[in-house]
Motif scaffolding. Structure first.
Motif, mmCIF file in Angstrom:
data_model
loop_
_atom_site.group_PDB
_atom_site.id
_atom_site.type_symbol
_atom_site.label_atom_id
_atom_site.label_comp_id
_atom_site.label_asym_id
_atom_site.label_seq_id
_atom_site.Cartn_x
_atom_site.Cartn_y
_atom_site.Cartn_z
ATOM 1 N N LEU A 68 70.286 35.488 -1.020
ATOM 2 C CA LEU A 68 70.481 34.036 -1.010
ATOM 3 C C LEU A 68 69.142 33.313 -1.003
ATOM 4 O O LEU A 68 68.934 32.348 -1.758
ATOM 5 C CB LEU A 68 71.312 33.625 0.204
ATOM 6 C CG LEU A 68 71.545 32.120 0.385
ATOM 7 C CD1 LEU A 68 72.305 31.539 -0.798
ATOM 8 C CD2 LEU A 68 72.303 31.849 1.688
ATOM 9 N N PHE A 69 68.213 33.773 -0.161
ATOM 10 C CA PHE A 69 66.893 33.134 -0.101
ATOM 11 C C PHE A 69 66.163 33.261 -1.439
ATOM 12 O O PHE A 69 65.581 32.275 -1.935
ATOM 13 C CB PHE A 69 66.047 33.756 1.006
ATOM 14 C CG PHE A 69 64.650 33.197 1.071
ATOM 15 C CD1 PHE A 69 64.406 31.984 1.698
ATOM 16 C CD2 PHE A 69 63.582 33.866 0.487
ATOM 17 C CE1 PHE A 69 63.127 31.448 1.744
ATOM 18 C CE2 PHE A 69 62.305 33.345 0.522
ATOM 19 C CZ PHE A 69 62.078 32.135 1.163
ATOM 20 N N LEU A 70 66.182 34.451 -2.028
ATOM 21 C CA LEU A 70 65.508 34.650 -3.312
ATOM 22 C C LEU A 70 66.124 33.759 -4.388
ATOM 23 O O LEU A 70 65.406 33.208 -5.236
ATOM 24 C CB LEU A 70 65.591 36.114 -3.735
ATOM 25 C CG LEU A 70 64.834 37.129 -2.864
ATOM 26 C CD1 LEU A 70 65.070 38.547 -3.375
ATOM 27 C CD2 LEU A 70 63.350 36.819 -2.823
ATOM 28 N N GLY A 71 67.452 33.602 -4.345
ATOM 29 C CA GLY A 71 68.109 32.747 -5.321
ATOM 30 C C GLY A 71 67.735 31.283 -5.159
ATOM 31 O O GLY A 71 67.423 30.596 -6.137
ATOM 32 N N VAL A 72 67.754 30.803 -3.921
ATOM 33 C CA VAL A 72 67.372 29.403 -3.658
ATOM 34 C C VAL A 72 65.911 29.183 -4.042
ATOM 35 O O VAL A 72 65.563 28.180 -4.680
ATOM 36 C CB VAL A 72 67.595 29.060 -2.175
ATOM 37 C CG1 VAL A 72 66.996 27.694 -1.842
ATOM 38 C CG2 VAL A 72 69.087 29.062 -1.853
ATOM 39 N N MET A 73 65.058 30.121 -3.680
ATOM 40 C CA MET A 73 63.640 29.997 -4.001
ATOM 41 C C MET A 73 63.416 29.973 -5.504
ATOM 42 O O MET A 73 62.645 29.162 -6.021
ATOM 43 C CB MET A 73 62.877 31.171 -3.375
ATOM 44 C CG MET A 73 61.382 31.137 -3.607
ATOM 45 S SD MET A 73 60.591 29.805 -2.677
ATOM 46 C CE MET A 73 59.064 29.630 -3.612
ATOM 47 N N SER A 74 64.096 30.850 -6.228
ATOM 48 C CA SER A 74 63.934 30.916 -7.675
ATOM 49 C C SER A 74 64.383 29.618 -8.340
ATOM 50 O O SER A 74 63.701 29.095 -9.225
ATOM 51 C CB SER A 74 64.718 32.099 -8.238
ATOM 52 O OG SER A 74 64.482 32.248 -9.623
ATOM 53 N N CYS A 75 65.525 29.083 -7.905
ATOM 54 C CA CYS A 75 66.024 27.835 -8.485
ATOM 55 C C CYS A 75 65.097 26.662 -8.164
ATOM 56 O O CYS A 75 64.756 25.866 -9.039
ATOM 57 C CB CYS A 75 67.433 27.543 -7.979
ATOM 58 S SG CYS A 75 68.731 28.530 -8.759
ATOM 59 N N LEU A 76 64.677 26.561 -6.900
ATOM 60 C CA LEU A 76 63.816 25.442 -6.509
ATOM 61 C C LEU A 76 62.477 25.492 -7.226
ATOM 62 O O LEU A 76 61.968 24.474 -7.706
ATOM 63 C CB LEU A 76 63.588 25.455 -4.994
ATOM 64 C CG LEU A 76 64.732 24.984 -4.111
ATOM 65 C CD1 LEU A 76 64.310 25.007 -2.645
ATOM 66 C CD2 LEU A 76 65.192 23.583 -4.496
ATOM 67 N N VAL A 136 73.236 27.822 5.604
ATOM 68 C CA VAL A 136 71.995 28.592 5.554
ATOM 69 C C VAL A 136 71.197 28.250 4.302
ATOM 70 O O VAL A 136 69.968 28.099 4.350
ATOM 71 C CB VAL A 136 72.291 30.104 5.615
ATOM 72 C CG1 VAL A 136 71.029 30.913 5.347
ATOM 73 C CG2 VAL A 136 72.868 30.483 6.969
ATOM 74 N N ALA A 137 71.882 28.094 3.161
ATOM 75 C CA ALA A 137 71.205 27.724 1.926
ATOM 76 C C ALA A 137 70.519 26.364 2.064
ATOM 77 O O ALA A 137 69.381 26.174 1.602
ATOM 78 C CB ALA A 137 72.193 27.697 0.763
ATOM 79 N N CYS A 138 71.198 25.417 2.720
ATOM 80 C CA CYS A 138 70.597 24.100 2.955
ATOM 81 C C CYS A 138 69.374 24.203 3.859
ATOM 82 O O CYS A 138 68.357 23.530 3.642
ATOM 83 C CB CYS A 138 71.627 23.151 3.562
ATOM 84 S SG CYS A 138 72.985 22.708 2.460
ATOM 85 N N VAL A 139 69.469 25.061 4.885
ATOM 86 C CA VAL A 139 68.318 25.289 5.771
ATOM 87 C C VAL A 139 67.164 25.891 4.975
ATOM 88 O O VAL A 139 65.999 25.503 5.148
ATOM 89 C CB VAL A 139 68.713 26.205 6.940
ATOM 90 C CG1 VAL A 139 67.476 26.615 7.751
ATOM 91 C CG2 VAL A 139 69.718 25.507 7.846
ATOM 92 N N TYR A 140 67.475 26.846 4.101
ATOM 93 C CA TYR A 140 66.443 27.438 3.248
ATOM 94 C C TYR A 140 65.739 26.360 2.424
ATOM 95 O O TYR A 140 64.509 26.366 2.296
ATOM 96 C CB TYR A 140 67.064 28.462 2.295
ATOM 97 C CG TYR A 140 67.400 29.794 2.893
ATOM 98 C CD1 TYR A 140 66.848 30.217 4.106
ATOM 99 C CD2 TYR A 140 68.274 30.673 2.248
ATOM 100 C CE1 TYR A 140 67.160 31.455 4.645
ATOM 101 C CE2 TYR A 140 68.588 31.917 2.787
ATOM 102 C CZ TYR A 140 68.027 32.293 3.990
ATOM 103 O OH TYR A 140 68.336 33.519 4.509
ATOM 104 N N ILE A 141 66.529 25.448 1.852
ATOM 105 C CA ILE A 141 65.940 24.392 1.027
ATOM 106 C C ILE A 141 64.973 23.542 1.850
ATOM 107 O O ILE A 141 63.845 23.265 1.417
ATOM 108 C CB ILE A 141 67.051 23.504 0.424
ATOM 109 C CG1 ILE A 141 67.870 24.299 -0.594
ATOM 110 C CG2 ILE A 141 66.455 22.261 -0.234
ATOM 111 C CD1 ILE A 141 69.095 23.562 -1.109
ATOM 112 N N VAL A 142 65.401 23.149 3.047
ATOM 113 C CA VAL A 142 64.547 22.322 3.906
ATOM 114 C C VAL A 142 63.277 23.073 4.289
ATOM 115 O O VAL A 142 62.159 22.541 4.206
ATOM 116 C CB VAL A 142 65.316 21.882 5.170
ATOM 117 C CG1 VAL A 142 64.375 21.181 6.147
ATOM 118 C CG2 VAL A 142 66.475 20.970 4.801
#
Length: 257
Positions: free
Chosen positions: A172-180, A25-31
């Motif tokens: 998880l989405f907020l974390g991925v978004m914040s890092c990216l 899911v995290a990888c999907v979020y990144i894409v």
């Protein structure tokens, strides 16, 4: 002599089935984030989350200023995805890099805690404290108030969806978004193009060196934070989703009875 028990396998970074789902899911979020980032009009869907990351950036400046005895005068978010923190005093060598690195660290913490529903709930409480401090420092900035109050409402709503499972994926989405966004911000401001004035240029004036070199250094640290968030999540939280949902920790089911 009896063979020495092999304790190493217990420390291996081997994700469980539920953890593999979260990593996918995290990888999907990144894409999805990268695609939306570059599609006209659709990228507006990311706008509030970009502003939230800017808020984390400015909060990190202010929090480090607070730790170094600075007087925080205000936090301001700009509709053009910018921000500013005004403070007096503090230690510039610590407060200046705190924006980029702090938002990366917050993102990594959200990613790590998203591997467990209970930890994700605790993380949202911590985020709530961030919001309260930021609202106090930004009490004259209407955009910050609207953004953080709306985001707080979304987080509260997700607490009640599937007994916290939805909250787990939101964190998880907020974390991925914040890092990216933090990684992109570092690259865009400090590496890909020369900015006349930035945290890195001010930092370079205080400690010496080239602002772009500091940008690369901060980028490496942010990447380490990103990877550490995933690794810590996998190593620290091994309970299955069923075990997590069975827990009564901060259970919202009581409100439905």
């Amino acid at each position: 002599m009896a063979p020495t028990p092999d304790l190493w396998p217990t420390c291996r970074i081997v994700p469980t089935a539920d953890q593999r789902t979260l990593v996918i899911v995290a990888c999907v979020y990144i894409v999805v984030i990268v695609l939306l980032w570059n599609i006209p009009y659709l990228k507006l869907l990311l706008y509030p989350f970009k502003l939230l990351t800017v808020g984390f950036h400015e909060f990190s400046h202010a929090f480090m200023g607070l730790l170094t005895c600075a007087k925080i005068e205000s936090i301001h978010l700009d509709p053009n995805e910018g921000g500013a923190t005004r403070m007096r005093g503090g230690i510039p060598a610590l407060t200046l890099p705190a924006g980029y690195l702090g938002s990366s660290l917050i993102g990594a913490a959200m990613i790590a805690t998203s591997f467990d529903i209970r930890a994700a709930k605790v993380m949202t409480l911590v985020i709530g404290v961030f919001f309260l401090f930021t609202l106090w420092w930004a009490r004259r900035d209407w955009l910050t108030w609207v953004l953080l109050l709306c985001m707080a409402g979304i987080i509260v709503a997700f607490w009640f969806i599937a007994h916290g499972v939805a909250l787990q994926y939101l964190v998880l989405f907020l974390g991925v978004m914040s890092c990216l966004y933090s990684l992109w911000d570092i690259c865009d401001d400090l590496i890909f193009r020369k900015v006349n004035e930035s945290d890195a240029s001010a930092f370079a004036r205080h400690v010496g060196g080239d602002s772009r070199c500091w940008g690369v250094f901060w980028l490496i640290i942010s990447l380490v934070f990103f990877a550490a968030g995933i690794i810590i999540g996998i190593v620290a939280f091994k309970d299955t989703e069923a075990q997590q949902r069975a827990s009564n920790f901060l259970d919202t089911r009581a409100f439905k009875q």
